[in-house]
Design an enzyme around this catalytic site. Structure first.
Site, PDB file in Angstrom:
ATOM      1  N   ASP A  92      37.277  48.644  41.612  1.00 53.93           N
ATOM      2  CA  ASP A  92      37.264  47.797  40.426  1.00 53.93           C
ATOM      3  C   ASP A  92      37.158  46.322  40.798  1.00 53.93           C
ATOM      4  OD1 ASP A  92      37.554  46.816  37.888  1.00 53.93           O
ATOM      5  OD2 ASP A  92      39.695  47.235  37.735  1.00 53.93           O
ATOM      6  N   ASP A 332      31.107  42.572  34.886  1.00 49.60           N
ATOM      7  CA  ASP A 332      32.183  43.528  35.095  1.00 49.60           C
ATOM      8  C   ASP A 332      31.677  44.945  35.306  1.00 49.60           C
ATOM      9  OD1 ASP A 332      34.517  44.906  35.248  1.00 49.60           O
ATOM     10  OD2 ASP A 332      35.219  44.425  33.246  1.00 49.60           O
TER      11      ASP A 332
END
Ligand SMILES: *[C@@H]1O[C@H](CO)[C@@H](O)[C@H](O)[C@H]1NC(C)=O
Ligand SMILES: *[C@@H]1O[C@H](CO)[C@@H](O)[C@H](O)[C@H]1NC(C)=O
Ligand SMILES: *[C@@H]1O[C@H](CO)[C@@H](O)[C@H](O)[C@H]1NC(C)=O
Ligand SMILES: *[C@@H]1O[C@H](CO)[C@@H](O)[C@H](O)[C@H]1NC(C)=O
Ligand SMILES: *[C@@H]1O[C@H](CO)[C@@H](O)[C@H](O)[C@H]1NC(C)=O
Ligand SMILES: *[C@@H]1O[C@H](CO)[C@@H](O)[C@H](O)[C@H]1NC(C)=O
Ligand SMILES: *[C@@H]1O[C@H](CO)[C@@H](O)[C@H](O)[C@H]1NC(C)=O
Ligand SMILES: *[C@@H]1O[C@H](CO)[C@@H](O)[C@H](O)[C@H]1NC(C)=O
Ligand SMILES: *[C@@H]1O[C@H](CO)[C@@H](O)[C@H](O)[C@H]1NC(C)=O
Length: 528
Positions: A92, A332
């Protein structure tokens, strides 16, 4: 079968690339492949494929859309401790801590048997951090032992001779409503041949996520820091994974290149400390990260926000400008779809014949032809990344020929560019210089051309409008001439082109934060 057996993730520390048949001296980079999985939950996700909308007939005749439940997961397998214990975690870039589950999580049960429960917020990225200090509110442990955690591995710190507890509490919660809490500690971490010793991570003894998270974002987003700012004193930053790799000399610069590969690909790769020139076409351009929290006393950027300086569309050979109003966008990889300002979504929708359905909460449109080659173009300051519209279209599985637009109206001003944008770009995240370098991704490379990043990203040049960063919220207006070609852009409403210098100077003064906090609040009101 409710649980998916995960493929083995290969991790290789390439010890050098061949030049005329010779191995060069040990190169300073780490290559890591990750599995790309897609599904409503990590537990049931499958490899590769584009998101599809699952439709369900409702009593009132409307088709209910379930794409909101579809997301991408990037998983890697870590070996932690001595002797090592294998734990699968989600990679992530939108958070900055590693945590893994301990063996005593009351949410875990000994046997499998999870049900496909509907989590309406799971489409908001897991990496959309709510707050590092959120408190876990579940009371008691009865009735919550519903997850099979063994599938992904748990880390029993008492079984590792090299584990040292820091005896400090850890708490984090994410935009998808999962949380984890436990204790900080240090141990060795192996990613294939890349070893890190004395690495800080958290062991969660309480979490309602079956799988841990391997956050590799900026240190300013570490939960030991962001979570503690309110209560001042005990806040600290530590060397997270990319920083630790540099500190121990494995890489020369805190930077990594992320390649998501084609939509259908089953794996992607991340290169810590290097760039692979074969994975992009054209020039790599560098732009600065924004710091929307500056006026709150946050010194450096804490997430990957960049300025989008214009949006255009290319349809059957003609390119038109949609807007040249600047807006901030969060890059993202933990987000599957793309979220845009309301007005911009409307302008794009108008171009492609999509209409907002308040019943569904999505834009709907007739499905485009298979050979439709419409592209969205994004200008980041004198260079553009093009994105196939097809990757933003979520096809329906029914025969109704209704398709859904994977661009969701988010707010007045800011955007989140998720995977349906990021697959088009090769992105080098420079965590030391607070910049990203981007170019159009290239999928057909046969031989990698890896170059180590020392002080700055090799071969990258500053974008022509590097300094013309976004500073204040402006309403998105159509027109402008950013993408003029052939049948020129529409020029209905000219955007005010404030001088670059003045815009730059204004930065930070009166920002409405492009806040993840705002985003999460929005998500709630949207769903409810
Ligand atoms: C742990 O992971 C490594 C690297 O993926 C693999 O080689 C090894 O076989 C795994 N061990 C177990 C017990 O699964
Ligand atoms: C963790 O490991 C210790 C030492 O081997 C063992 O005694 C304990 O039962 C383990 N805990 C769990 C929950 O498996
Ligand atoms: C352990 O916690 C203290 C604060 O109590 C902090 O200063 C220190 O950096 C932490 N160490 C690690 C390795 O996280
Ligand atoms: C996790 O716990 C939080 C807080 O109790 C809750 O709001 C959320 O719905 C839970 N999420 C899942 C996936 O269980
Ligand atoms: C989890 O660890 C914290 C901190 O070490 C401790 O206070 C808490 O009681 C533990 N909770 C459980 C459920 O074991
Ligand atoms: C990393 O650690 C593993 C297991 O501890 C070991 O087998 C391997 O040789 C180490 N690799 C490097 C590059 O130190
Ligand atoms: C975009 O479409 C072109 C032409 O069909 C194709 O070659 C390319 O791989 C596509 N890119 C993505 C990211 O899907
Ligand atoms: C590979 O893709 C690039 C565009 O990304 C294209 O320019 C080039 O011609 C392709 N090369 C081959 C061998 O297909
Ligand atoms: C980067 O550093 C490595 C040694 O760590 C060296 O071999 C390489 O030439 C350097 N590259 C540049 C572009 O300076």
């Amino acid at each position: 079968m409710q649980l998916l057996a995960l493929g083995v993730v290969s991790t290789v520390l390439l010890s050098g690339h061949l030049v005329n048949g010779e191995v060069e001296s040990l190169e300073n980079y780490v290559h890591l492949s990750f599995d790309k999985l897609r599904g409503s939950r990590y537990e049931t996700a499958t490899k590769g494929g584009k998101p599809s909308a699952r439709l369900r007939k409702r009593a009132d005749g409307y088709e209910e859309i379930e794409i909101i439940n579809e997301q991408n997961f990037y998983s890697v397998e870590l070996e932690i401790g001595t002797p090592s214990q294998n734990v699968t975690v989600l990679l992530d870039t939108g958070s900055s801590d590693l945590w893994v589950s301990g063996p005593e999580n009351p949410y875990c049960m000994p046997v499998s048997g999870t049900q496909d429960d509907f989590n309406p917020l799971s489409w908001i990225t897991r990496s959309t951090l709510v707050s590092g200090s959120a408190t876990a509110t579940s009371s008691g442990s009865s009735g919550i032992a519903t997850m099979d955690c063994s599938e992904y591995g748990v880390f029993n710190s008492s079984r590792s001779s090299t584990f040292r507890s820091n005896n400090t509490g850890f708490q984090i919660s994410y935009g998808d409503q999962t949380f984890a809490s436990g204790t900080w500690g240090t141990d060795t971490l192996n990613l294939g041949d890349a070893n890190v010793t004395g690495f800080s991570f958290a062991v969660a003894n309480r979490s309602n996520s079956t799988v841990g998270v391997f956050g590799i974002g900026l240190p300013g987003l570490e939960s030991t820091y962001t979570g503690a700012t309110a209560s001042s004193d005990n806040s600290y930053q530590y060397q997270n994974f990319p920083m630790k790799l540099k500190a121990q000399g494995t890489i020369n610069h805190v930077a990594y290149s992320l390649f998501l590969d084609e939509p259908e690909a089953h794996s992607g790769s991340i290169l810590f400390g290097a760039v692979d020139h074969s994975k992009y076409s054209g020039q790599l351009y560098t732009i600065p990260l924004l710091n929307p929290y500056q006026n709150r006393g946050v010194q450096n950027p804490i997430e990957f926000d960049v300025t989008v300086q214009g949006v255009g569309i290319s349809q059957s050979g003609s390119t038109k400008t949609i807007t040249t109003t600047k807006f901030p966008a969060l890059l993202d990889s933990g987000t599957t779809l793309t979220y845009m300002p309301y007005q911009l979504t409307e302008l794009i929708a108008a171009r492609i014949g999509a209409r907002y359905s308040s019943n569904l909460g999505f834009y709907v449109m007739p499905c485009p032809a298979d050979n439709d080659n419409t592209q969205l173009l994004y200008d980041f300051g004198g260079f553009q990344i093009s994105a196939n519209l097809s990757n933003y279209i979520l096809g329906s599985s029914s025969s109704s020929n209704v398709c859904y637009l994977g661009i969701i109206p988010l707010s007045d001003s800011n955007a989140i560019f998720g995977d349906n944008f990021l697959i088009n770009a090769y992105v080098v995240y420079d965590l030391e210089n607070y910049e990203v370098s981007m170019a159009q991704a290239r999928f057909n490379a046969t031989q990698s051309q890896i170059e180590v990043i020392n002080g700055s990203v090799p071969s990258a040049v500053k974008a022509p409008s590097y300094s013309a960063t976004w500073s204040t919220v402006q309403s998105i207006t159509s027109g402008g001439g950013a993408f003029t070609s052939g049948a020129a852009g529409s020029t209905t409403t000219a955007t005010s082109t404030t001088s670059k210098t003045s815009q730059h100077k204004a930065a930070g003064d009166k920002l409405a934060p492009t806040s993840i906090f705002v985003l999460v609040a929005w998500a709630f009101s949207f769903v409810v």
